[in-house]
Design an enzyme around this catalytic site. Structure first.
Site, mmCIF file in Angstrom:
data_model
loop_
_atom_site.group_PDB
_atom_site.id
_atom_site.type_symbol
_atom_site.label_atom_id
_atom_site.label_comp_id
_atom_site.label_asym_id
_atom_site.label_seq_id
_atom_site.Cartn_x
_atom_site.Cartn_y
_atom_site.Cartn_z
ATOM 1 N N ASP A 40 0.997 -1.082 -0.136
ATOM 2 C CA ASP A 40 0.027 -0.062 0.002
ATOM 3 C C ASP A 40 1.014 1.238 -0.236
ATOM 4 O O ASP A 40 1.784 1.583 0.825
ATOM 5 C CB ASP A 40 -0.983 -0.189 1.293
ATOM 6 C CG ASP A 40 -2.423 0.554 0.942
ATOM 7 O OD1 ASP A 40 -2.503 1.654 0.610
ATOM 8 O OD2 ASP A 40 -3.216 -0.215 1.527
ATOM 9 N N THR A 81 -6.751 3.291 -2.567
ATOM 10 C CA THR A 81 -6.694 1.653 -2.158
ATOM 11 C C THR A 81 -7.655 0.787 -2.921
ATOM 12 O O THR A 81 -7.251 0.098 -3.667
ATOM 13 C CB THR A 81 -6.595 1.727 -0.760
ATOM 14 O OG1 THR A 81 -5.492 2.654 -0.364
ATOM 15 C CG2 THR A 81 -6.575 0.000 -0.236
ATOM 16 N N ASN A 102 -12.619 4.348 -2.411
ATOM 17 C CA ASN A 102 -12.828 3.458 -1.112
ATOM 18 C C ASN A 102 -14.303 3.736 -0.237
ATOM 19 O O ASN A 102 -15.085 3.043 -0.008
ATOM 20 C CB ASN A 102 -11.983 4.138 0.078
ATOM 21 C CG ASN A 102 -10.638 4.148 -0.167
ATOM 22 O OD1 ASN A 102 -10.293 3.043 -0.940
ATOM 23 N ND2 ASN A 102 -9.463 4.783 0.098
ATOM 24 N N LYS A 164 -6.711 -4.097 6.285
ATOM 25 C CA LYS A 164 -7.736 -3.333 5.953
ATOM 26 C C LYS A 164 -8.729 -4.420 5.386
ATOM 27 O O LYS A 164 -8.356 -5.241 4.578
ATOM 28 C CB LYS A 164 -7.372 -2.371 4.884
ATOM 29 C CG LYS A 164 -6.312 -1.165 5.002
ATOM 30 C CD LYS A 164 -6.010 -0.518 3.999
ATOM 31 C CE LYS A 164 -5.244 0.684 4.232
ATOM 32 N NZ LYS A 164 -5.134 1.625 2.992
ATOM 33 N N HIS A 488 -3.139 10.659 -1.450
ATOM 34 C CA HIS A 488 -2.877 10.342 -2.799
ATOM 35 C C HIS A 488 -4.476 10.531 -3.469
ATOM 36 O O HIS A 488 -5.248 10.533 -2.509
ATOM 37 C CB HIS A 488 -2.343 8.896 -2.793
ATOM 38 C CG HIS A 488 -3.332 7.970 -1.900
ATOM 39 N ND1 HIS A 488 -4.368 7.321 -2.330
ATOM 40 C CD2 HIS A 488 -2.839 7.571 -0.678
ATOM 41 C CE1 HIS A 488 -4.779 6.523 -1.217
ATOM 42 N NE2 HIS A 488 -3.776 6.687 -0.351
#
Length: 548
Positions: A40, A81, A102, A164, A488
């Protein structure tokens, strides 16, 4: 030998060589285990920025024994992500696979939607339903792990692990053996009733060992003397966040054990979250006897602490560098374990990243680079602009993923022209010096935007889940919440340029600077495993790594 005979001779050799390569490709044994390692927030340059400090068995082993690609880009925005993991494993883009962020905003209600939250399932051994009630139900396309399952009539073992939930669930696909993620309420790994009705015994045994507590017991000290971290900024700079109860963002962090006792989630923002993840991955490997079955198995691992540390301290910090140095050692131990338990020639590893990271705002300012906060006061100003023009408040649900979501329900109820509302916003935004482009997402195909950015906007636009207007900020701009640390989401190279290395069964040593995309990973794996591409795949197999 005459000229004609020479030509025929060389044609014969060429054809013979091509047939030999094809035959070699078709007879290459399938790996007994595929291990996907997605780090990640790993920028591509981290492979080389810290290379002189790495050992020989982790990142250097990948580079020296594997096939490395140095020009792999993410081909959509926003670069976050959930999209990264999904796109790697589907070979597709948000426009098609359905994971638009997300989180995203429901276009009709304005409510927040988290990518894997599923109220129809229950958490298994989770401390709350918020932590446990998750599934891949929002994922529209199949994954390479789904395809492997179908190809073997689901005899293959497929497991996803991460700190996660989304980074475990989405790579593992729709019908895996299991997907497991970290519960910060208990420090255990958990799952949901979508997958099983109780935790497997191997995971109960793993949780009982309290590895998190053990890993943070001695705090966080650097692997090397501070003076040797010459690739990073000073240890104490004003743009870094604090870690738990620490008074300054400086080493050593002796507060971890006490902080972990009260809030288990602190381990995420340390290198020990990565260590914990690789330990539970090994436990899954043993628990399901992965890599030791008749069919190919697939272990999807997300290394997530690199993201948490990066968000808190920025990519130029000693904390980030030390996290990678410790990860390097963890990877060496993990590869050695695979060598022993699966066999060095029996597994295939690929390592990539879901996205990169911007340099911190303060770092950019200190080094005279263009930067700023692209959205400071933005929504308030836009709402005031619309109120003046249309005499109506709350016409914007919110700004999410650099996209403006309009309140279409209120626009309809007040008989307003949605096109006029959008044009008013676009006119305002395109006068904002922080904005490079602002575009109506429904009309992006005909907009005057440079490639490849135009295609990336199109690929990221999901008409059912994305917003109405896409904002592309100038280089170096960060959102308001990232005044310290970093984040990001954008198309620029610091967020979109990712590493990609294949190593193991059937992979020759090599390197390439040819242009490839994140979406090329899944079809390459499909060729190696000789299975069908994922259903929404738009990528192409990387023939270099296939020896073709």
């Amino acid at each position: 030998m005459s000229g004609k005979i020479k030509i025929l001779f060389f044609v014969f050799l060429s054809v013979f060589s091509m047939k030999a390569q094809r035959n070699q490709s078709s007879t290459t044994p399938k790996p007994k285990l595929v291990v996907g390692i997605v780090v990640d927030q790993m920028r591509w340059d981290f492979l080389y920025r810290y290379e002189s400090k790495y050992g020989n068995g982790g990142f250097r082993r990948l580079l020296s024994q594997g096939y490395s690609f140095s020009n792999v880009m993410i081909d959509y925005v926003p670069t976050v992500t959930a999209l990264g993991h999904t796109s790697i494993y589907t070979g597709s883009v948000p426009s098609i696979h359905g994971i638009a962020g997300n989180d995203w905003t429901d276009r009709e209600t304005g409510k927040n939607v988290y990518c894997t939250t599923d109220a129809s399932v229950k958490g298994i051994s989770a401390s709350s339903e918020k932590i446990g009630a998750h599934s891949p139900h929002n994922l529209w396309s199949t994954t390479i792990t789904d395809q492997l399952g179908m190809a073997t009539n689901f005899r293959s073992k497929v497991v996803g692990v991460s700190l996660k939930d989304r980074a475990s669930i989405l790579p593992a696909g729709h019908n895996p053996t299991g997907a497991f993620w970290f519960d910060e309420g208990t420090g255990n790994f958990v799952t949901s009733s979508y997958y099983m009705n109780e935790l497997p015994q191997w995971l109960k045994n793993f949780n009982a060992q309290n590895w998190g507590e053990k890993l943070v017991a001695n705090g966080w000290t650097t692997s090397l003397p501070l003076s040797q971290y010459t690739e990073s900024t000073a240890d104490d700079v004003p743009w870094e966040q604090l870690l738990g109860s620490a008074k300054t963002p400086t080493f050593p962090y002796h507060n971890l054990a006490a902080d972990y006792a009260t809030k288990k989630g602190i381990i995420r923002t340390t290198p020990f979250g990565n260590s914990l993840t690789l330990k539970v991955a090994e436990a899954a490997l043993d628990g399901y006897h992965m890599g030791r079955n008749a069919e190919t198995d697939f272990l999807a691992i997300n290394i997530a602490s690199t993201d948490y540390v990066g968000h808190s301290f920025g990519p130029n910090s000693i904390e980030v560098q030390d996290t990678y140095l410790k990860l390097d050692k963890d990877l060496e131990q993990f590869f050695n374990m695979l060598d022993k338990k699966v066999g060095k020639d029996n597994y295939l590893v690929f390592l990539s990243a879901d996205h990169g990271a911007a340099n911190a705002l303060g770092y950019m300012q200190a080094n005279k680079m263009l930067t700023g906060l692209f959205d400071e006061g933005l929504q308030k100003n836009l709402e005031e602009e619309l109120k003046v023009k249309f005499s109506q408040e709350k016409l914007i649900w919110g700004i999410d993923n650099y996209q403006i979501y309009l309140n279409h329900k209120l626009i309809r109820e007040n008989n307003l022209d949605v096109e006029a509302v959008k044009q008013q916003l676009l006119s305002y935004l395109n006068k904002d010096p922080r904005v490079l482009y602002a575009v109506d997402l429904a009309k992006v195909g005909s907009s005057a935007i440079s490639e490849p950015l135009k295609s990336r906007i199109i690929n990221g636009y999901n008409w059912q889940r994305s917003g109405d207007i896409q904002i592309i900020s100038h280089d170096g701009m960060l959102p308001n919440y990232a005044k310290k640390g970093t984040t990001h989401s954008v198309w620029n190279s610091y967020d979109a340029h990712i590493p990609l290395i294949f190593m193991g069964t059937g992979i020759k040593k090599g390197a390439s600077a040819k242009a490839y995309h994140m979406t090329d990973i899944a079809p390459t794996l499909a060729q190696i495993l000789k299975i069908e591409n994922p259903s929404g795949n738009i990528g192409n197999p990387i023939t270099e790594v296939l020896g073709e």
